[in-house]
Scaffold this active site. Structure first.
Site, PDB file in Angstrom:
ATOM      1  CG  ASN A 197      10.975 -70.094  -8.355  1.00  0.00           C
ATOM      2  OD1 ASN A 197      11.220 -71.242  -8.734  1.00  0.00           O
ATOM      3  ND2 ASN A 197       9.754 -69.571  -8.401  1.00  0.00           N
ATOM      4  CE  LYS A 236       9.392 -68.040 -11.629  1.00  0.00           C
ATOM      5  NZ  LYS A 236       8.539 -66.990 -12.129  1.00  0.00           N
ATOM      6  CG  HIS A 252       5.444 -69.306  -7.604  1.00  0.00           C
ATOM      7  ND1 HIS A 252       4.905 -68.948  -8.813  1.00  0.00           N
ATOM      8  CD2 HIS A 252       6.535 -68.528  -7.430  1.00  0.00           C
ATOM      9  CE1 HIS A 252       5.655 -67.992  -9.357  1.00  0.00           C
ATOM     10  NE2 HIS A 252       6.660 -67.727  -8.524  1.00  0.00           N
ATOM     11  CD  GLU A 264       5.422 -68.874 -12.343  1.00  0.00           C
ATOM     12  OE1 GLU A 264       6.194 -69.799 -12.063  1.00  0.00           O
ATOM     13  OE2 GLU A 264       5.816 -67.707 -12.589  1.00  0.00           O
ATOM     14  CD  GLU A 279       7.141 -64.542  -5.781  1.00  0.00           C
ATOM     15  OE1 GLU A 279       8.270 -64.300  -6.179  1.00  0.00           O
ATOM     16  OE2 GLU A 279       6.525 -65.567  -6.086  1.00  0.00           O
ATOM     17  N   GLY A 317       7.885 -61.825 -13.760  1.00  0.00           N
ATOM     18  CA  GLY A 317       8.327 -62.074 -15.137  1.00  0.00           C
ATOM     19  C   GLY A 317       7.936 -60.997 -16.125  1.00  0.00           C
ATOM     20  CB  SER A 365      10.304 -57.644 -12.289  1.00  0.00           C
ATOM     21  OG  SER A 365       9.472 -58.317 -13.223  1.00  0.00           O
ATOM     22  N   GLY A 400      13.179 -64.804  -9.740  1.00  0.00           N
ATOM     23  CA  GLY A 400      12.988 -65.790 -10.809  1.00  0.00           C
ATOM     24  C   GLY A 400      14.042 -65.608 -11.904  1.00  0.00           C
TER      25      GLY A 400
HETATM   26  P1  PGA Z   1      10.670 -63.021 -11.649  1.00  0.00           P
HETATM   27  O1  PGA Z   1       9.941 -64.210 -10.868  1.00  0.00           O
HETATM   28  O2  PGA Z   1      11.838 -62.564 -10.791  1.00  0.00           O
HETATM   29  O3  PGA Z   1      11.127 -63.624 -12.947  1.00  0.00           O
HETATM   30  O4  PGA Z   1       9.681 -61.929 -11.829  1.00  0.00           O
HETATM   31  C1  PGA Z   1       9.776 -64.173  -9.476  1.00  0.00           C
HETATM   32  C2  PGA Z   1       9.052 -65.406  -8.998  1.00  0.00           C
HETATM   33  O5  PGA Z   1       8.132 -65.863  -9.699  1.00  0.00           O
HETATM   34  O6  PGA Z   1       9.351 -65.943  -7.933  1.00  0.00           O
END
Ligand code: PGA
Length: 269
Positions: free
Chosen positions: A20, A22, A107, A109, A179, A185, A225, A246
């Site tokens: 992803n 983003k 997601h 976000e 998630e 993140g 992560s 991500g």
């Molecule tokens: P991350 O994000 O691997 O940077 O933690 C995962 C995601 O939001 O899909």
């Protein structure tokens, strides 16, 4: 590989590593990353790879990957509507018309910054499926919800309200991504035990509503992560069928090492 519910014992569910991107990368960087990943896809690989660029680059990335085996493209979001006066929105038929296979829906976000709730997300899931786009439906609790012991109920509600309006066949088209928000993140991934516990809970929930065969056919990805260093132990968990990645999906080497981790787990099965 498409799961065959008639032969539930012989077919394995899809193992997926999805990146992803983003709201990152400019045009040149996005194309360079696509090249670097595509150039190192292995013909014999069993893992399905998905890349999810921003809308602006979706068409070109999808065209570039069109003839590549085992790699698909996902949009990061879609409208719940098919068309109309909705300035700035992008609809499922538009996304499907450029050869995109998947769409990430819900997601955290989107939930947090754009106030998308389960009911809206249920509409988006419906809209995606109506247009032959496969939803990657995201769920996961915040740190506060986990610390107060509400994580199971929160995720249950996200799954029930976002997906349980589907019939069995539609449900089997979905991929789920668990998630935990506190892991996204932050560099703090869920432990394999925490991930396995939640994935098993989600599969059991699906089994209760749609039966065991459907539950066993659905790929449930872990996100939050994921890195080359922790991917293998996470993918080793019985109910973890891959990852939604991500940060580590923005560097070709890291992303390819995460795919390798899944290949390693598959080679032992
Ligand atoms: P991350 O994000 O691997 O940077 O933690 C995962 C995601 O939001 O899909």
């Amino acid at each position: 590989m498409k799961y065959d519910t008639e032969n539930a014992n012989v077919m394995k569910r899809k193992k997926i590593v999805a990146g992803n991107w983003k709201m990152n990368l400019n045009y040149a960087e996005a194309m360079a990353l696509t090249d670097a990943i595509a150039g190192r896809m292995n013909e014999n690989q069993e893992t399905e790879v998905i890349v999810s660029p921003p809308f602006l680059f979706l068409h070109e990335v999808a065209s570039q990957l069109k003839d590549k085996a085992m790699i698909s493209v996902a949009a990061q979001n879609c409208s719940d509507k098919n068309s109309g006066a909705f300035t700035g929105e992008v609809s499922p038929p538009m996304i499907a018309s450029i050869g995109v296979d998947y769409v990430i829906i819900g997601h955290s976000e989107r939930r947090k910054y754009f106030y998308e709730d389960n009911l809206l997300l249920a509409e988006k899931v419906k809209g995606a499926l109506r247009n032959s786009l496969l939803p990657v439906y995201c769920c996961g609790e915040t740190l506060e919800q986990r610390n107060s012991g509400k994580h199971v109920n929160v995720v249950k509600q996200q799954i029930e309200e976002g997906l349980f309006h589907l019939d069995k066949m539609q449900m089997e088209e979905c991929v789920i991504a668990y998630e935990p928000v506190w892991a996204i993140g932050t560099g703090v991934n869920a432990t394999p035990q925490q991930a396995q516990e939640m994935h098993a809970m989600i599969r059991k929930l699906i089994s209760g509503k749609y039966g065991e065969k459907t539950a066993e056919s659905i790929s449930i990805l872990y996100g939050g992560s994921v890195t080359p260093a922790n991917a293998e132990e996470l993918f080793n968990c019985k109910d973890v069928d891959g990852g939604l990645v991500g940060g580590a999906s923005l560097k070709a080497d890291d992303f390819l090492r995460i795919i390798d981790a899944m290949e390693k787990v598959l080679s032992r099965e």
